[in-house]
Write a protein that holds these residues in place. Structure first.
Motif, short mmCIF file in Angstrom:
data_model
loop_
_atom_site.label_atom_id
_atom_site.label_comp_id
_atom_site.label_asym_id
_atom_site.label_seq_id
_atom_site.Cartn_x
_atom_site.Cartn_y
_atom_site.Cartn_z
N TYR A 74 0.84 -1.20 0.00
CA TYR A 74 0.00 0.00 0.00
C TYR A 74 0.87 1.26 0.00
O TYR A 74 2.01 1.25 0.48
N TYR B 121 0.14 5.08 1.61
CA TYR B 121 -0.71 5.97 2.38
C TYR B 121 -0.07 7.36 2.39
O TYR B 121 1.15 7.50 2.38
N GLN C 168 0.04 10.93 4.59
CA GLN C 168 -0.31 11.61 5.85
C GLN C 168 -0.12 13.10 5.65
O GLN C 168 0.99 13.57 5.40
N LEU D 161 -4.32 10.16 7.91
CA LEU D 161 -3.77 9.11 7.06
C LEU D 161 -4.83 8.59 6.11
O LEU D 161 -5.91 8.17 6.54
N ILE E 53 -5.48 6.15 2.49
CA ILE E 53 -4.91 5.24 1.50
C ILE E 53 -4.92 5.89 0.12
O ILE E 53 -5.83 6.63 -0.24
N ILE F 247 -6.65 -1.05 -5.42
CA ILE F 247 -7.32 0.17 -4.98
C ILE F 247 -6.58 1.38 -5.56
O ILE F 247 -5.36 1.47 -5.49
N GLU G 163 -7.49 5.29 -4.93
CA GLU G 163 -8.46 6.13 -4.23
C GLU G 163 -8.43 7.56 -4.74
O GLU G 163 -7.88 8.44 -4.10
#
Lengths: 111, 111
Positions: free
Chosen positions: A33, A35, A37, A43, A45, A56, A58
């Motif tokens: 993954y 992520y 921040q 946080l 994704i 995924i 996003e």
């Protein structure tokens, strides 16, 4: 040995540049993954890959392109960097047994 | 869409006191995680809660899960300065292979 390692740890660059962040895991996990921040510590994704396949995405701008050459690596390339891209980016991995392992983070500063 | 909400977002307390951080989530989940993050550092896994009624304790921290209420708590007993950090809960979105994080609780423990 570090389980999830990402490089570089710090990245300072000018607007408009293209940069990459690399991530490698030695845990044998199938899923990796990215992520993000933000400055408020939230946080969220960005992408996940399972066995080199994108699972995924996003609603991340097209300027961000992940690449997974094999299931142990997930790199993040960012084109035409903008001020708003400044954040800390964490790579993570997970396996069949519960648990996520996070890398140490890459602090990206766009000036 | 799964939403995870923590409260309080900021918590300043004195050493020796007890307090609780709450984590609510909106839909069915497989697992709930608690993480600690120190400034400039990565996410350190504290607890993984797998089932209704699960309770785990480590030192002065105790986490519990009520899946019917969709609520987890992180209880701090007799706080010490070393526990100052940001604490995140995160929920494993069932079937979606991603962690959704709460906003984080910034905990400051004063001598």
């Amino acid at each position: 040995d570090t389980a999830v390692s990402q490089t570089p740890k710090y990245l300072v660059t000018q607007m408009g540049n293209d940069k990459s962040i690399k991530c490698e895991q030695n845990l044998g996990h199938d899923t990796m993954y990215w992520y993000k921040q933000d400055s408020k510590k939230f946080l969220k994704i960005m992408f996940s890959y399972n066995n080199k396949e994108l699972i995924i995405n996003e609603t991340v701008p097209n300027r961000f392109s992940p690449k997974s050459p094999d299931k142990a690596h997930l790199n993040l390339h960012i084109n035409s960097l903008e001020l708003g891209d400044s954040a800390v980016y964490f790579c993570a991995s997970s396996g069949r047994i519960y648990g996520y392992t996070f890398g140490s983070g890459t602090r990206l500063t766009v000036v | 869409e799964l939403k995870v909400e923590q409260n309080p977002l900021f918590l300043s307390m004195q050493e020796g006191k007890n307090y609780t951080i709450y984590c609510n989530y909106s839909t069915t989940s497989d697992r709930l995680y608690w993480y600690r993050q120190d400034p400039g550092k990565s996410l350190e896994s504290l607890f993984v809660l797998l089932s209704n009624g699960a309770v785990k304790q480590e030192g002065r921290l105790m986490a519990s899960l009520d899946t019917k209420a969709r609520l987890s708590t992180l209880h701090i007993t007799a706080a010490v300065h070393d526990l100052s950090a940001t604490y995140f809960c995160a929920v494993d979105h069932a079937g979606a292979q991603k962690l959704v994080f709460g906003q984080g609780t910034r905990l400051t423990i004063n001598p």
